[in-house]
Design a protein around this motif. Structure first.
Motif, mmCIF file in Angstrom:
data_model
loop_
_atom_site.group_PDB
_atom_site.id
_atom_site.type_symbol
_atom_site.label_atom_id
_atom_site.label_comp_id
_atom_site.label_asym_id
_atom_site.label_seq_id
_atom_site.Cartn_x
_atom_site.Cartn_y
_atom_site.Cartn_z
ATOM 1 N N PHE A 1 37.385 27.329 46.645
ATOM 2 C CA PHE A 1 38.100 27.735 47.846
ATOM 3 C C PHE A 1 38.344 29.237 47.802
ATOM 4 O O PHE A 1 38.336 29.858 46.748
ATOM 5 C CB PHE A 1 39.403 26.942 48.014
ATOM 6 N N TRP A 2 38.537 29.805 48.976
ATOM 7 C CA TRP A 2 38.611 31.259 49.103
ATOM 8 C C TRP A 2 39.620 31.908 48.164
ATOM 9 O O TRP A 2 39.346 32.944 47.578
ATOM 10 C CB TRP A 2 38.956 31.660 50.542
ATOM 11 N N SER A 3 40.813 31.334 48.040
ATOM 12 C CA SER A 3 41.856 32.019 47.267
ATOM 13 C C SER A 3 41.813 31.708 45.771
ATOM 14 O O SER A 3 42.658 32.192 45.021
ATOM 15 C CB SER A 3 43.242 31.693 47.837
ATOM 16 N N LYS A 4 40.836 30.981 45.300
ATOM 17 C CA LYS A 4 40.695 30.693 43.872
ATOM 18 C C LYS A 4 40.264 31.967 43.146
ATOM 19 O O LYS A 4 39.232 32.570 43.469
ATOM 20 C CB LYS A 4 39.642 29.605 43.662
ATOM 21 N N PRO A 5 41.047 32.413 42.156
ATOM 22 C CA PRO A 5 40.604 33.583 41.380
ATOM 23 C C PRO A 5 39.306 33.267 40.622
ATOM 24 O O PRO A 5 39.180 32.204 40.020
ATOM 25 C CB PRO A 5 41.758 33.821 40.399
ATOM 26 N N ARG B 1 31.201 35.151 45.662
ATOM 27 C CA ARG B 1 31.585 34.182 46.690
ATOM 28 C C ARG B 1 30.570 34.248 47.831
ATOM 29 O O ARG B 1 30.204 35.329 48.276
ATOM 30 C CB ARG B 1 32.951 34.525 47.283
ATOM 31 N N ILE B 2 30.189 33.077 48.308
ATOM 32 C CA ILE B 2 29.341 32.970 49.487
ATOM 33 C C ILE B 2 30.052 32.006 50.423
ATOM 34 O O ILE B 2 30.264 30.839 50.084
ATOM 35 C CB ILE B 2 27.925 32.468 49.146
ATOM 36 N N GLY B 3 30.451 32.492 51.564
ATOM 37 C CA GLY B 3 31.213 31.677 52.500
ATOM 38 C C GLY B 3 30.384 30.599 53.161
ATOM 39 O O GLY B 3 29.274 30.857 53.636
ATOM 40 N N ILE B 4 30.941 29.381 53.182
ATOM 41 C CA ILE B 4 30.314 28.283 53.914
ATOM 42 C C ILE B 4 31.333 27.663 54.869
ATOM 43 O O ILE B 4 31.174 26.539 55.309
ATOM 44 C CB ILE B 4 29.693 27.226 52.973
ATOM 45 N N SER B 5 32.371 28.415 55.183
ATOM 46 C CA SER B 5 33.393 27.953 56.121
ATOM 47 C C SER B 5 33.096 28.502 57.512
ATOM 48 O O SER B 5 32.232 29.367 57.686
ATOM 49 C CB SER B 5 34.777 28.408 55.649
ATOM 50 N N ARG B 6 33.848 28.008 58.487
ATOM 51 C CA ARG B 6 33.642 28.453 59.871
ATOM 52 C C ARG B 6 34.069 29.899 60.072
ATOM 53 O O ARG B 6 33.707 30.524 61.052
ATOM 54 C CB ARG B 6 34.392 27.520 60.819
ATOM 55 N N GLY B 7 34.840 30.432 59.169
ATOM 56 C CA GLY B 7 35.279 31.817 59.217
ATOM 57 C C GLY B 7 35.587 32.268 57.802
ATOM 58 O O GLY B 7 35.334 31.544 56.840
#
Length: 150
Positions: free
Chosen positions: A6-10, A17-23
């Motif tokens: 998840f985004w906020s995981k250190p 990180r490669i985003g696969i979320s809607r934003g």
């Protein structure tokens, strides 16, 4: 190596990180994304149960070329471990689409894609964020035909 998280995981230095979320988070510098792996806008907010979500998302993934996706991840990562990220925090949600990405990569590319920091919990059909009714123990062999996934 590819992980989900998840985004906020250190993350340790050297992972990407490669985003696969809607934003992506407003508080984070924009980075690489693979929008084809983000849940579809036509059903994301209306899927009311895990089966409806699974059906819609698996249908979406069926239209995505796994080889092209892996090539893209490789180009972005440039030899570094890649972490496919979205907003769902383990424990705060019952399931997350990134678990289906792990299943998709297991079935289509024979890759193990675990949740970063929870590697012992499994990947693919044993990914810890897969809905419990679809999850299988990592030691439990399950023929592909018995999984209503792809």
């Amino acid at each position: 190596m590819i992980f989900t998280s998840f985004w906020s995981k250190p993350l340790p230095t050297g992972m990407i990180r490669i985003g696969i979320s809607r934003g992506s988070p407003r508080w984070m510098k924009p980075g690489p994304r693979i929008p084809e792996l983000a849940p579809g806008s036509s059903w994301f907010y209306t899927a009311t149960d895990p089966e409806e979500f699974r059906s819609a998302y698996v249908g979406q993934l069926a239209c995505v070329d796994v080889s092209e996706t892996l090539d893209r991840i490789e180009r972005i990562a440039q030899g570094r471990p890649a972490v496919l990220t979205c907003f769902c925090r383990p424990g705060a949600v019952n399931f997350c689409h990134r678990s289906w990405v792990s299943v998709w990569l297991a079935h289509r590319a024979r890759l193990d894609v675990p949740e970063f920091g929870m590697e012992d919990a499994g990947s693919g059909a044993s990914h810890p964020l897969l809905p419990i009714e679809y999850r299988r123990a990592s030691s439990e062999p399950v023929p592909l035909a018995q999984l209503p996934l792809f």
